[in-house]
Design a protein around this motif. Structure first.
Motif, short mmCIF file in Angstrom:
data_model
loop_
_atom_site.label_atom_id
_atom_site.label_comp_id
_atom_site.label_asym_id
_atom_site.label_seq_id
_atom_site.Cartn_x
_atom_site.Cartn_y
_atom_site.Cartn_z
N LEU A 19 0.83 -1.21 0.00
CA LEU A 19 0.00 0.00 0.00
C LEU A 19 0.86 1.26 0.00
CD1 LEU A 19 -2.80 -1.14 2.45
CD2 LEU A 19 -3.02 -0.76 -0.02
N VAL A 20 1.95 1.27 0.76
CA VAL A 20 2.85 2.42 0.79
C VAL A 20 3.51 2.60 -0.58
CG1 VAL A 20 4.99 3.32 1.79
CG2 VAL A 20 3.22 2.38 3.27
N PHE A 21 3.91 1.51 -1.19
CA PHE A 21 4.51 1.55 -2.54
C PHE A 21 3.53 2.17 -3.54
CE2 PHE A 21 4.98 -0.71 -6.64
CZ PHE A 21 6.23 -0.23 -7.01
N ILE A 22 2.29 1.70 -3.53
CA ILE A 22 1.27 2.21 -4.46
C ILE A 22 0.97 3.67 -4.15
CG2 ILE A 22 -1.15 1.99 -5.17
CD1 ILE A 22 -0.76 -1.09 -4.70
N LEU A 23 0.87 4.02 -2.87
CA LEU A 23 0.63 5.41 -2.48
C LEU A 23 1.76 6.32 -2.98
CD1 LEU A 23 -1.09 7.47 -0.96
CD2 LEU A 23 0.19 6.89 1.09
N GLY A 24 2.99 5.84 -2.90
CA GLY A 24 4.12 6.62 -3.41
C GLY A 24 4.02 6.85 -4.91
N VAL A 25 3.61 5.84 -5.65
CA VAL A 25 3.44 5.99 -7.10
C VAL A 25 2.33 7.00 -7.39
CG1 VAL A 25 2.76 4.80 -9.22
CG2 VAL A 25 4.37 3.71 -7.65
N LEU A 26 1.22 6.89 -6.67
CA LEU A 26 0.11 7.84 -6.87
C LEU A 26 0.52 9.27 -6.50
CD1 LEU A 26 -2.85 5.67 -5.53
CD2 LEU A 26 -2.30 6.22 -7.93
N GLU A 38 5.47 5.85 -16.59
CA GLU A 38 6.41 5.44 -15.53
C GLU A 38 5.67 4.75 -14.38
OE1 GLU A 38 9.96 8.74 -15.76
OE2 GLU A 38 7.99 9.39 -15.01
N ALA A 39 4.53 5.31 -13.99
CA ALA A 39 3.75 4.71 -12.90
C ALA A 39 3.26 3.32 -13.31
CB ALA A 39 2.56 5.60 -12.56
N ASN A 40 2.79 3.21 -14.53
CA ASN A 40 2.33 1.92 -15.03
C ASN A 40 3.46 0.90 -15.03
OD1 ASN A 40 0.31 0.22 -16.24
ND2 ASN A 40 1.40 0.47 -18.16
N LYS A 56 1.91 -13.41 -1.50
CA LYS A 56 0.52 -13.49 -1.05
C LYS A 56 -0.03 -12.16 -0.54
CE LYS A 56 0.71 -18.42 -0.02
NZ LYS A 56 1.89 -18.80 -0.66
N VAL A 57 0.20 -11.13 -1.35
CA VAL A 57 -0.40 -9.83 -1.03
C VAL A 57 -1.92 -10.02 -1.09
CG1 VAL A 57 -0.68 -7.46 -1.82
CG2 VAL A 57 1.57 -8.52 -1.86
N SER A 58 -2.60 -9.43 -0.17
CA SER A 58 -4.06 -9.56 -0.06
C SER A 58 -4.76 -9.30 -1.39
CB SER A 58 -4.57 -8.58 0.99
OG SER A 58 -5.97 -8.52 0.97
N LYS A 59 -5.69 -10.17 -1.73
CA LYS A 59 -6.47 -9.97 -2.95
C LYS A 59 -7.27 -8.67 -2.88
CE LYS A 59 -6.58 -14.37 -5.01
NZ LYS A 59 -5.55 -14.33 -5.98
N HIS A 60 -7.61 -8.25 -1.67
CA HIS A 60 -8.31 -6.98 -1.47
C HIS A 60 -7.50 -5.82 -2.09
CE1 HIS A 60 -10.88 -4.04 0.52
NE2 HIS A 60 -9.81 -3.43 0.95
N ILE A 61 -6.18 -5.94 -2.05
CA ILE A 61 -5.30 -4.91 -2.61
C ILE A 61 -5.08 -5.15 -4.10
CG2 ILE A 61 -2.96 -3.95 -2.57
CD1 ILE A 61 -2.94 -4.72 0.49
N THR A 62 -4.68 -6.35 -4.46
CA THR A 62 -4.28 -6.61 -5.86
C THR A 62 -5.45 -6.59 -6.84
OG1 THR A 62 -4.37 -9.00 -5.47
CG2 THR A 62 -2.24 -7.93 -5.20
N GLU A 63 -6.64 -6.89 -6.41
CA GLU A 63 -7.78 -6.85 -7.33
C GLU A 63 -8.11 -5.44 -7.76
OE1 GLU A 63 -10.91 -8.92 -5.29
OE2 GLU A 63 -10.17 -10.88 -5.95
N ARG A 64 -7.65 -4.45 -7.04
CA ARG A 64 -7.93 -3.05 -7.36
C ARG A 64 -6.86 -2.44 -8.25
NH1 ARG A 64 -10.79 -4.54 -3.35
NH2 ARG A 64 -12.52 -3.40 -2.45
N LEU A 65 -5.81 -3.17 -8.52
CA LEU A 65 -4.73 -2.64 -9.38
C LEU A 65 -5.13 -2.72 -10.83
CD1 LEU A 65 -1.56 -4.12 -7.69
CD2 LEU A 65 -2.40 -1.79 -7.59
#
Length: 65
Positions: A19-26, A38-40, A56-65
């Motif tokens: 989540l921190v990684f994705i937040l940093g990209v956003l 670059e973000a993609n 095994k990152v939560s599907k709750h997170i990865t399904e939203r990518l």
């Protein structure tokens, strides 16, 4: 030679790290320090897709990518 960065993550913290990684990209997109391409490339790079599934990152997170 490319520089490499290694960071060790406890398995109990993998979802938070992701989540921190994705937040940093956003944040980079919002501040225009990263382009959409670059973000993609960061989020959907084969390495990270493999990383998310192997750790095994939560599907709750990865399904939203």
């Amino acid at each position: 030679m490319k520089d490499k960065f290694f960071y060790e993550i406890e398995s109990t913290s993998i979802d938070k790290f992701t989540l921190v990684f994705i937040l940093g990209v956003l944040t980079g997109l919002k501040s225009k320090t990263l382009s959409i391409d670059e973000a993609n490339n960061l989020i959907f790079k084969p390495y990270y897709v493999k990383f998310f599934s192997e750790h095994k990152v939560s599907k709750h997170i990865t399904e939203r990518l």
